[in-house]
Design a protein around this motif. Structure first.
Motif, mmCIF file in Angstrom:
data_model
loop_
_atom_site.group_PDB
_atom_site.id
_atom_site.type_symbol
_atom_site.label_atom_id
_atom_site.label_comp_id
_atom_site.label_asym_id
_atom_site.label_seq_id
_atom_site.Cartn_x
_atom_site.Cartn_y
_atom_site.Cartn_z
ATOM 1 N N GLU B 91 0.840 -1.191 0.000
ATOM 2 C CA GLU B 91 0.000 0.000 0.000
ATOM 3 C C GLU B 91 0.883 1.251 0.000
ATOM 4 N N GLY B 92 0.539 2.211 -0.816
ATOM 5 C CA GLY B 92 1.299 3.449 -0.864
ATOM 6 C C GLY B 92 2.421 3.437 -1.891
ATOM 7 N N ASP B 93 2.842 2.247 -2.294
ATOM 8 C CA ASP B 93 3.910 2.169 -3.298
ATOM 9 C C ASP B 93 3.387 2.529 -4.684
ATOM 10 N N THR B 94 4.252 3.114 -5.471
ATOM 11 C CA THR B 94 3.972 3.260 -6.890
ATOM 12 C C THR B 94 4.678 2.112 -7.592
ATOM 13 N N VAL B 95 3.913 1.261 -8.252
ATOM 14 C CA VAL B 95 4.510 0.085 -8.881
ATOM 15 C C VAL B 95 4.572 0.275 -10.391
ATOM 16 N N THR B 96 5.612 -0.268 -10.976
ATOM 17 C CA THR B 96 5.779 -0.262 -12.426
ATOM 18 C C THR B 96 5.774 -1.719 -12.878
ATOM 19 N N ILE B 168 -1.896 -9.270 -3.997
ATOM 20 C CA ILE B 168 -2.081 -8.976 -2.575
ATOM 21 C C ILE B 168 -1.400 -7.657 -2.265
ATOM 22 N N VAL B 169 -2.146 -6.763 -1.703
ATOM 23 C CA VAL B 169 -1.580 -5.475 -1.315
ATOM 24 C C VAL B 169 -1.510 -5.444 0.202
ATOM 25 N N GLU B 170 -0.292 -5.378 0.705
ATOM 26 C CA GLU B 170 -0.136 -5.398 2.150
ATOM 27 C C GLU B 170 -0.327 -4.002 2.722
ATOM 28 N N PRO B 171 -1.011 -3.934 3.848
ATOM 29 C CA PRO B 171 -1.195 -2.626 4.478
ATOM 30 C C PRO B 171 0.166 -2.058 4.860
ATOM 31 N N ARG B 172 0.322 -0.808 4.690
ATOM 32 C CA ARG B 172 1.630 -0.198 4.901
ATOM 33 C C ARG B 172 2.130 -0.434 6.325
ATOM 34 N N ALA B 173 1.243 -0.366 7.296
ATOM 35 C CA ALA B 173 1.645 -0.433 8.702
ATOM 36 C C ALA B 173 2.294 -1.761 9.047
ATOM 37 N N GLN B 174 1.862 -2.856 8.434
ATOM 38 C CA GLN B 174 2.376 -4.146 8.861
ATOM 39 C C GLN B 174 3.292 -4.762 7.816
ATOM 40 N N HIS B 175 3.752 -3.938 6.905
ATOM 41 C CA HIS B 175 4.523 -4.511 5.817
ATOM 42 C C HIS B 175 5.803 -5.168 6.303
ATOM 43 N N HIS B 176 6.446 -4.584 7.287
ATOM 44 C CA HIS B 176 7.731 -5.113 7.730
ATOM 45 C C HIS B 176 7.608 -6.577 8.147
ATOM 46 N N ALA B 177 6.589 -6.872 8.924
ATOM 47 C CA ALA B 177 6.396 -8.247 9.379
ATOM 48 C C ALA B 177 6.173 -9.185 8.198
ATOM 49 N N MET B 178 5.469 -8.696 7.189
ATOM 50 C CA MET B 178 5.138 -9.557 6.063
ATOM 51 C C MET B 178 6.371 -9.893 5.227
ATOM 52 N N THR B 179 7.202 -8.885 4.965
ATOM 53 C CA THR B 179 8.298 -9.132 4.045
ATOM 54 C C THR B 179 9.341 -10.067 4.618
ATOM 55 N N GLN B 180 9.335 -10.223 5.927
ATOM 56 C CA GLN B 180 10.296 -11.139 6.504
ATOM 57 C C GLN B 180 10.046 -12.566 6.070
ATOM 58 N N ASP B 181 8.880 -12.830 5.616
ATOM 59 C CA ASP B 181 8.606 -14.200 5.204
ATOM 60 C C ASP B 181 7.666 -14.272 4.031
ATOM 61 N N GLN B 182 8.201 -13.932 2.921
ATOM 62 C CA GLN B 182 7.337 -13.925 1.748
ATOM 63 C C GLN B 182 7.069 -15.312 1.210
ATOM 64 N N SER B 183 7.811 -16.279 1.687
ATOM 65 C CA SER B 183 7.634 -17.612 1.130
ATOM 66 C C SER B 183 6.351 -18.263 1.618
#
Lengths: 266, 695
Positions: B91-96, B168-183
């Motif tokens: 969320e909040g990212d501009t994606v290309t 899937i668009v992750e909420p900005r607030a909890q993104h850190h927790a999510m990216t630690q385990d994308q698998s």
């Protein structure tokens, strides 16, 4: 009789012409389906892409199908018969080729309608075109053809057709067909067809009035939705002077025949 | 895997069972060059889409070979994968996102449910020109939302041939927790050791319950025949794939059980109307193989968990033409989001969803293996998978339910007059106007629940101008109405003195209940019109009614309905009373296999104009006997009740037969948008509108 038939034919002929826009513009006083368009169209107004319109969906595509309703054989008479319908077109306007024919003792005869079929109401179509009769005996005939066809309540595929030839002869056929399912594949197909003429024409062995009643029941097993063998009984009964003509020619006037055949389409 | 699949080609005749169950190892055959997976976290195994995240993404659309049924067929894959890679964005990212087309025909990608500039919405002919063969189109947009969405081709029938993936668009607030385990979302028997997520996603800062596992469950349907040829078949024989037609033995069985008259009456109306009571789906297992994460039931996709874990399942219906009824027998499902947007958690045991809809569901399995079971609405087949504590486990597979006939409610709408708005009730228009109904002589009153027909008029103080004299029920044979219970009709309490003519201060505070058919509905394109629609949202729909009473589910079995959904606090931000009301009727002709809106197919239609940022009500009135998932691009559909109470934010709204439903929308983005039934064959036959958001 003839006048009534002629009037009907004229009426039927004009029906498709007056109903060309019946599916889009009916003056039934309903809401305007374009009321919220603000004057915009698919190719004009803000943010529209330049014409011609790129997005064309299947409602504007042409489809087609060939349906061999009956390809059958009468073992007792060594007599073969077919009925096929092929169509091409859109939901609302189709070119329809409808043909019935038979081969007996190597002689081929057929009746082939080439029709413009137009959707008139939810379940009914108008038909307009020509019919070509290729006779094994006598001369070939050409007819103007007009009528209606559709699905009557209780799932009866129906049609009523009128034909006019250059002798001023009128012919008519009324037909109905129904399928009763015993399982999803085993079904009983019933057909009834009445046909007749508007006036006497000795040369063609045609007499005014109801000429023939034809009924058939066929028990069919659909091996797939495309292909099903069947066996049944086809009964033809000729009436009045038309029966006399047949008797003179040594043809049966009341015969029920065992038939086996195939129904398939693609 | 390649060798295995090739071996299966030898079986030229596909057994029925294999067709329904599919191949255990079915899926994409051709190996893609490694460079395509440069952005992928892992190569595609069967049933496991690779995950791509970041803000710069490359997608390549290419034809591939697949084998789901024993037959090798061409399909359309993205980065060699079916389903397409799962995109995990923030969320909040501009994606290309660069999409390269290696097909021989034009393609496109639509980001389903995402708010963006209309030129990035990906509908060829409306938002852009499409992506020609050999070219690359660069999508760029900023994510203004979070949640579970998906993406798919909007060109021809490419979606049905495999071009769909999860977004899937992750909420900005909890993104850190999510990216630690994308698998986690694509773990399938490969990465067990990385599966310890106990520390992740404790959503303390959000009201969402915590979960330890997170899986995409993407349901789809696959046809060995080209979808366009399936459509051509339907065009010729619209009941082609229905193997549930009423039969003579069914009639005799009914006659034995219910009596000859009842059995007869049950059928008269359907036959007179030329409608099929089992017309539940246009396609069936006769032509479709049902997939869960690109995996056949025999392939048994498995999501792993540890005992005690709460598992988040992101259900996405990416089918071309299939409604699924989803359950995990023995487990309670907590629905926490609908169409990507959070809802107040609601506990159910089963839910139905159509193409385009998504539900996020939490489940804490109380067994080591349980079955994800998604039977199709027409009960001809199912997609299935397993949640298990170890790979290779499976649980019992339920039987498909018996086919239930469509009911009187599905045909005629509201039979319950107590629910009617009597103030606005114009009885003069109350006739059951169906194109083919000569006189309704044989109306089936045996199924009509008169007990529920409660003419309780105690509350009818606002009855103004009620004219019963013109009430045309047009039911010639209504002799069976003797059992109508008028005893509860309290005439004494009917306060005629209060029958004032007070006009509500806000005329659009509630959706109008006066049915208004378009004049274009009175032609060959429409086989039925509903004049007394039902407006209740608490009907789970045909096949899901009274499951416990029918002995099909345990007591207390709860099926999700639209009435159960409430957006979480803060989601429905626009509380304005609508300034405009747009009524649109869902129409069709099953016999001709024609689908339209207001009786006009797309080719004959004009766009629906919506003023920028105006609050607008849309009434969807279903004049057909099928459920249509109506997807509006580019803006939210905020579902409301018949009383005008805002309920839940959606992007795809399923409208049941004979139902009249309404939603509010605020078009925040200018441009041209698509709006259509997400059943692909209905969409392609013309159940499609363009929307213009103008200043």
């Amino acid at each position: 009789m003839n006048k009534i038939l002629l009037t009907s034919l004229c009426l039927l002929t004009t029906l498709p012409l007056t109903s060309v826009r019946a599916n889009t513009e009916d003056a039934s006083g309903g809401r305007d389906p374009h009321a919220h368009s603000n004057g915009f169209t698919l190719t004009s107004g803000p943010y529209s892409m330049p014409a011609p319109r790129q997005l064309v969906l299947a409602d504007e595509h042409h489809f087609g199908s060939v349906i061999v309703d009956r390809l059958e054989y009468q073992p007792d008479n060594e007599f073969s018969e077919y009925e096929l319908n092929a169509w091409y077109g859109t939901t609302w306007n189709r070119l329809l080729l409808s043909s019935e024919g038979e081969v007996e003792d190597g002689e081929f005869s057929s009746e082939t309608d080439l029709l413009w079929q137009h959707a008139l109401t939810a379940f009914w179509d108008t038909r307009l075109g020509i019919r070509l009769d290729q006779a094994s005996e006598g001369e070939n005939q050409q007819w103007l053809a007009a009528g209606i066809s559709g699905l009557a309540p209780w799932w009866i595929e129906s049609s009523a057709m009128l034909y006019l030839n250059d002798n001023g002869q009128l012919a008519f056929t009324l037909s109905g067909e129904h399928e009763l399912l015993f399982t999803q594949r085993l079904l009983l197909n019933s057909q009834l067809e009445l046909s007749g003429y508007g006036k006497d024409d000795q040369q063609q062995a045609q007499a005014a009035g109801l000429a023939q009643v034809r009924a058939g029941i066929r028990l069919r097993y659909d091996l797939s939705r495309h292909f099903g063998p069947y066996a049944g009984i086809d009964w033809k009964y000729s009436l009045g002077e038309n029966a006399d003509y047949l008797r003179q020619a040594g043809e049966p006037t009341d015969n029920a025949e065992f038939v086996v055949g195939l129904h398939f389409w693609f | 895997m390649k060798a295995k699949s090739q071996a299966s080609i030898i079986h030229s005749s596909v057994s029925r069972r294999r067709f329904v169950q599919g191949l255990a190892a079915g899926g994409v055959l051709s190996a893609m060059p490694n460079w395509l997976y440069a952005r992928s976290l892992q190569a595609a195994g069967h049933g496991t889409a690779p995950v791509i995240s970041g803000t710069e993404i490359d997608l390549v659309v290419e034809e591939t070979l697949v084998n789901f049924t024993g037959n090798v067929r061409k399909a359309t894959a993205i980065n060699g994968s079916i389903p397409a890679p799962t995109l995990r964005l923030r969320e909040g990212d501009t994606v290309t996102i660069r999409v390269t087309n290696r097909l021989s025909k034009s393609t496109s990608i639509h980001w389903h449910g995402i708010l963006l500039d209309y030129r990035m919405d990906g509908v060829p002919g409306i938002s852009f020109d499409g992506i020609p063969p050999g070219e690359t189109f660069t999508y760029q947009f900023t994510l203004r939302q979070s949640g579970t969405y998906w993406y798919h081709s909007h060109s021809g029938m490419q979606e049905l041939t495999g071009m769909y993936g999860a977004l899937i668009v992750e909420p900005r607030a909890q993104h850190h927790a999510m990216t630690q385990d994308q698998s986690m979302a694509h773990d399938h028997g490969m990465n067990h050791n990385a599966m310890n997520h106990s520390s992740m996603m404790s959503h303390a800062q959000h009201s969402m319950p915590a979960y330890q596992r997170d899986y995409v469950v993407q349901l789809s349907d696959w046809s060995d025949e080209h979808p366009m040829s399936v459509l051509a078949m339907l065009k010729s024989h619209s009941d082609m794939y229905n193997y549930n037609h009423p039969t003579v033995p069914e009639f005799t069985a009914d006659a034995r059980q219910q009596g000859l008259a009842a059995a007869w009456h049950k059928r008269v109306m359907w036959n007179e109307m030329r409608m099929s009571p089992t017309d539940l789906a246009d396609t069936s297992a006769a032509v479709m193989t049902y997939l869960l994460n690109g995996t056949t039931p025999a392939g048994n996709w498995t999501g792993l968990f540890k005992r005690g874990d709460t598992v988040k399942l992101r259900f996405i219906n990416s089918a071309g033409n299939t409604f699924y009824d989803v359950r995990i027998p023995g487990q309670t499902l907590t629905v926490v989001a609908a169409d990507g947007q959070p809802v107040k958690p609601v506990e159910v045991h089963e839910f139905r969803f159509g193409p385009g809809e998504t539900y996020d569901v939490l489940v804490t399995p109380n067994e080591d293996a349980c079955t994800l079971f998604a039977q199709t609405m027409d009960r001809s087949g199912y997609a299935a998978g397993t949640l298990a504590t170890a790979a290779g486990m499976s649980a019992a597979l339920p039987e498909n339910d018996p086919v239930e006939w469509l009911s009187m409610e599905d045909m005629m709408g509201s039979m319950d007059h107590s629910a009617m708005d009597h103030a606005a009730m114009d009885h003069s228009t109350m006739k059951h106007d169906m194109a083919g109904m000569s006189g309704m002589n044989g109306m089936d009153h045996s199924a009509m629940d008169h007990a529920g027909m409660n003419h309780d008029m105690t509350a009818m103080s606002g009855m103004n101008g009620m004219d019963h004299s013109a009430m045309n029920h047009d039911m010639a044979g209504m002799s069976g109405m003797n059992g109508m219970d008028h005893s509860k009709m309290n005439h004494e309490a009917m306060n005629h003195a209060n029958m004032g003519h007070a006009t509500p201060p806000k005329p659009l505070a509630k959706p109008s209940s006066k049915v208004s058919h378009a004049r274009s509905e009175y032609g060959a394109s429409v086989d039925m019109r509903v004049d007394t629609p039902r407006t209740n949202l608490d009907d789970p729909g045909v096949g899901l009614r009274n499951l416990t009473g029918r002995g099909l589910r345990p007591a207390g079995h709860k099926v999700l309905t639209l009435a159960d959904l409430r957006s979480a606090n803060g989601v429905l931000s626009d509380k304005r009373v609508p300034a405009k009301e747009i009524e649109l009727h869902l129409t069709g002709n099953m016999e001709r296999y024609s689908w339209s809106l207001d009786g006009l197919e797309f080719g004959n239609s004009t766009p629906v104009a919506m003023k920028h940022n105006q609050r607008i009500r849309v009434i969807l009135h279903n004049d057909t006997m099928m459920t249509h998932p109506m997807h509006l691009h580019g803006m939210w559909s905020d579902l409301e009740s018949a009383d005008g109470e805002l309920l839940v934010r959606r992007h795809t709204i399923p409208v049941q037969p004979a139902q009249r439903i309404s939603f509010l929308t605020t078009p925040e983005d200018l441009g041209r948008w698509a709006w259509h039934c997400h059943l692909m064959f209905h969409m392609d036959m013309g159940m499609f509108r363009e929307v213009v958001v103008y200043e």
